[in-house]
Design a protein around this motif. Structure first.
Motif, mmCIF file in Angstrom:
data_model
loop_
_atom_site.group_PDB
_atom_site.id
_atom_site.type_symbol
_atom_site.label_atom_id
_atom_site.label_comp_id
_atom_site.label_asym_id
_atom_site.label_seq_id
_atom_site.Cartn_x
_atom_site.Cartn_y
_atom_site.Cartn_z
ATOM 1 N N ILE A 22 49.011 50.785 32.879
ATOM 2 C CA ILE A 22 47.650 51.693 32.538
ATOM 3 C C ILE A 22 48.106 52.839 32.233
ATOM 4 C CG2 ILE A 22 45.442 52.757 33.650
ATOM 5 C CD1 ILE A 22 45.599 50.274 35.680
ATOM 6 N N GLY A 23 47.682 53.045 31.020
ATOM 7 C CA GLY A 23 48.312 54.560 30.393
ATOM 8 C C GLY A 23 50.017 54.222 30.503
ATOM 9 N N LYS A 24 50.693 55.429 30.896
ATOM 10 C CA LYS A 24 52.120 55.415 30.847
ATOM 11 C C LYS A 24 52.633 55.113 32.388
ATOM 12 C CE LYS A 24 52.440 58.951 27.191
ATOM 13 N NZ LYS A 24 53.004 60.195 27.049
ATOM 14 N N ILE A 25 51.797 54.394 33.127
ATOM 15 C CA ILE A 25 52.367 54.068 34.615
ATOM 16 C C ILE A 25 52.091 52.479 34.614
ATOM 17 C CG2 ILE A 25 51.745 54.558 37.089
ATOM 18 C CD1 ILE A 25 50.339 57.174 36.257
ATOM 19 N N GLN A 26 53.054 52.284 35.405
ATOM 20 C CA GLN A 26 53.064 50.672 35.707
ATOM 21 C C GLN A 26 52.682 50.385 36.974
ATOM 22 O OE1 GLN A 26 57.227 49.323 34.473
ATOM 23 N NE2 GLN A 26 56.088 48.490 32.613
ATOM 24 N N TYR A 27 51.920 49.935 37.408
ATOM 25 C CA TYR A 27 51.361 49.385 38.695
ATOM 26 C C TYR A 27 51.671 48.079 39.086
ATOM 27 C CZ TYR A 27 48.313 53.583 38.637
ATOM 28 O OH TYR A 27 47.986 54.678 38.496
ATOM 29 N N PRO A 28 52.424 47.876 40.345
ATOM 30 C CA PRO A 28 53.056 46.575 40.759
ATOM 31 C C PRO A 28 51.707 45.868 41.222
ATOM 32 C CG PRO A 28 54.256 48.253 41.799
ATOM 33 C CD PRO A 28 53.349 48.724 41.071
ATOM 34 N N SER A 29 51.427 44.399 40.876
ATOM 35 C CA SER A 29 50.408 43.610 41.279
ATOM 36 C C SER A 29 50.814 42.306 41.628
ATOM 37 C CB SER A 29 49.505 43.609 39.958
ATOM 38 O OG SER A 29 50.135 42.944 39.031
ATOM 39 N N CYS A 30 49.802 41.742 42.327
ATOM 40 C CA CYS A 30 50.208 40.455 42.722
ATOM 41 C C CYS A 30 50.427 39.536 41.874
ATOM 42 C CB CYS A 30 48.975 39.810 43.678
ATOM 43 S SG CYS A 30 49.028 38.275 44.216
ATOM 44 N N PRO A 31 51.657 38.716 41.748
ATOM 45 C CA PRO A 31 51.971 37.643 40.688
ATOM 46 C C PRO A 31 51.004 36.588 40.903
ATOM 47 C CG PRO A 31 53.559 37.380 42.489
ATOM 48 C CD PRO A 31 52.784 38.664 42.768
ATOM 49 N N GLN A 32 50.109 36.192 41.956
ATOM 50 C CA GLN A 32 49.446 35.213 42.219
ATOM 51 C C GLN A 32 48.051 35.322 41.440
ATOM 52 O OE1 GLN A 32 50.696 32.253 43.392
ATOM 53 N NE2 GLN A 32 48.780 30.982 42.902
ATOM 54 N N CYS A 33 47.399 36.411 42.000
ATOM 55 C CA CYS A 33 46.003 36.717 41.594
ATOM 56 C C CYS A 33 45.951 37.787 40.802
ATOM 57 C CB CYS A 33 44.966 36.602 42.659
ATOM 58 S SG CYS A 33 45.522 38.005 43.834
ATOM 59 N N GLY A 34 46.687 38.629 40.652
ATOM 60 C CA GLY A 34 46.852 39.999 39.504
ATOM 61 C C GLY A 34 46.191 40.898 40.336
ATOM 62 N N LYS A 35 45.913 41.163 41.704
ATOM 63 C CA LYS A 35 45.388 42.196 42.286
ATOM 64 C C LYS A 35 46.175 43.412 42.417
ATOM 65 C CE LYS A 35 42.527 43.909 46.147
ATOM 66 N NZ LYS A 35 42.159 43.481 47.738
ATOM 67 N N ILE A 36 45.929 44.532 42.006
ATOM 68 C CA ILE A 36 46.726 45.637 42.315
ATOM 69 C C ILE A 36 46.668 46.158 43.768
ATOM 70 C CG2 ILE A 36 47.272 48.086 42.006
ATOM 71 C CD1 ILE A 36 46.357 47.692 39.059
ATOM 72 N N GLY A 37 47.609 46.305 44.716
ATOM 73 C CA GLY A 37 47.333 46.607 46.172
ATOM 74 C C GLY A 37 46.622 47.851 46.197
ATOM 75 N N SER A 38 46.076 47.884 47.608
ATOM 76 C CA SER A 38 45.478 49.209 47.746
ATOM 77 C C SER A 38 46.577 50.031 48.297
ATOM 78 C CB SER A 38 44.259 48.907 48.657
ATOM 79 O OG SER A 38 44.962 48.424 49.802
ATOM 80 N N TYR A 39 47.817 49.525 48.859
ATOM 81 C CA TYR A 39 48.819 50.526 49.385
ATOM 82 C C TYR A 39 49.903 50.390 48.619
ATOM 83 C CZ TYR A 39 50.709 52.761 53.313
ATOM 84 O OH TYR A 39 51.339 53.649 54.253
ATOM 85 N N THR A 40 49.829 50.774 47.305
ATOM 86 C CA THR A 40 50.892 50.895 46.485
ATOM 87 C C THR A 40 50.723 52.238 45.566
ATOM 88 O OG1 THR A 40 51.848 49.553 44.665
ATOM 89 C CG2 THR A 40 49.677 49.741 44.511
ATOM 90 N N SER A 41 51.663 52.549 44.683
ATOM 91 C CA SER A 41 51.658 53.728 43.666
ATOM 92 C C SER A 41 52.399 52.986 42.499
ATOM 93 C CB SER A 41 52.509 54.675 44.121
ATOM 94 O OG SER A 41 53.529 54.526 44.393
ATOM 95 N N GLY A 42 51.949 53.776 41.459
ATOM 96 C CA GLY A 42 52.679 53.455 40.073
ATOM 97 C C GLY A 42 53.944 54.090 39.919
#
Length: 414
Positions: A22-42
């Motif tokens: 998203i923009g210049k930031i990479q967000y780790p997400s679930c490899p199964q459903c693709g949801k970005i975790g609420s407890y994460t940072s880019g």
């Protein structure tokens, strides 16, 4: 997060995360459903962030945040590896230094700014009972005084509240991280994804595996004569994050230090024991160290003088702007003082002040407990006195051997 989310099965089936940009930031997400975790940072990769991280002892404080390295997706129940998080129970809250430094700076800035306002407005003379020196100044409460006092009071209350909340959150996160690291399957999953565990957690895994097989042994892991290496400026036994030497790699001083957390002996390869190496190298290593240190001190002295010059020149104009605001009948309107210009000047003054603080702090750190002020003979005699202690010398030799073995293992890996 449910307590039973980290089962033995889903930890064994843990996968590498996917990334959403998203923009210049990479967000780790679930490899199964693709949801970005609420407890994460880019993860943001930029030269500016690397520079800021280097200023704070070379530790990552902007790219990583406290959180589970193996993250549980609350949508599909998948456990995946999140490289943007860090377990604070291993090395401590990495951004705690930066946050607390900013907290105390803001607290000091608000109190100092309010006192300066009272001084330039003349109201400080009323509070101290020195009305005579105020001349024709009338000790009356103005709208400006009420507005600024309310803002300063709200700022102090907010800082104290969020400072206390941040400390409580750090304690809570540390307890949750320690609970996760007590799970040996969680530790094994971390190792599978390439995270080097400290010796303490490796022995925890071995002791529990041996207990399952009916094998018991005496754990002598915390003996006072054991020596461990410093790994990435962290204790290789417990993982505690140590302070990194500023701006230069080598320093003259004791090669053995104590870990503040587990009190184990750590061998510091960056510390030069002048009495330890071959005599032909002693003077050469000292000269190289002194030359690099002198260059850094001169560089930061020059930058400090530039910061002082900026503060004096901007402060001269800032004083007149501040006086106009103090005596203005209204803060907003066509006849109001130029608040935008005042804000720009104040921002330049703050940046120059922070720079001066950082430059002077770097100079003091370069001294390394006064080693810069001592000559070669004094430093050599101190090192010789330490090396005459046969226990100390034996531990230094053991640390050097461990470091040589570590270097060989790294060369074999590459």
């Amino acid at each position: 997060m449910p307590n039973d989310c980290y089962t033995r099965q889903n930890l064994k089936e843990a996968k590498m995360c996917a990334f959403k940009t998203i923009g210049k930031i990479q967000y780790p997400s679930c490899p199964q459903c693709g949801k970005i975790g609420s407890y994460t940072s880019g993860i943001t990769l930029s030269p500016l962030i690397e520079l800021i991280n280097h200023i704070y002892n070379g530790h990552e404080i902007l790219n990583f945040r406290p959180g589970p390295v193996l993250q549980y997706c609350d949508k599909c129940g998948t456990v995946y590896f999140n490289p943007a998080n860090t377990e604070v129970a291993l090395s401590g809250t990495r951004n705690r230094i930066a946050v607390l430094s900013g907290f105390w700076f803001m607290l000091f800035a608000i109190i100092t700014g309010y006192i300066l306002y009272l001084y330039f407005s003349g109201f400080l003379n009323c509070l101290t009972g020195m009305q005579a020196s105020a001349g024709n100044f009338q000790c009356t409460v103005t709208p400006n005084l009420i507005i600024i006092s309310i803002f300063c009071f709200l700022g102090l209350v907010s800082l104290i509240y969020y400072g206390a909340k941040y400390s409580d959150d750090c304690k809570k996160e540390f307890a949750e991280s320690a609970r996760r690291l007590s799970n040996t399957e969680y530790l094994k999953a971390m190792e599978r994804f390439g995270i080097t565990l400290p010796v303490k957690y490796k022995k925890l895994i071995n002791s529990r595996d041996n207990a399952k097989q009916g094998i018991f042994f005496i754990d002598n892991s915390q003996r006072q004569d054991d020596v461990y290496l410093i790994d990435n400026y962290c204790c290789s036994y417990c993982g505690y994050m140590l302070k990194r030497p500023s701006l230069y790699e080598k320093s003259i001083g004791p090669a053995l230090i104590k870990c503040p957390q587990c009190h184990i002996n750590l061998y510091d390869n960056n510390a030069i024991e002048l009495a330890a190496p071959v005599k032909a190298w002693q003077s050469y290593r000292y000269k190289c160290f002194r030359k690099s240190q002198l260059i850094c001190i001169l560089l930061f002295l020059g930058l400090s003088f530039i910061s002082v010059a900026i503060m004096i020149s901007v402060g001269y104009f800032l004083k007149s702007e501040l006086q106009e605001i103090m005596y203005a009948e209204e803060l907003f309107g066509p006849d109001a003082a130029n608040i935008k210009l005042f804000g720009c000047e104040l921002m330049i003054e703050i940046i120059a002040g922070i720079g001066l603080y950082k430059f002077l702090l770097a100079i003091f750190r370069l001294h390394r407990k006064g080693s810069f002020m001592k000559n070669f003979d004094t430093l050599f005699s101190e090192s010789e006195h330490r090396m005459k202690n046969h226990i100390y010398a034996e531990k230094v030799a053991r640390g050097e051997k461990l470091f040589e073995e570590w270097e060989k293992s790294q060369k074999l890996k590459h």
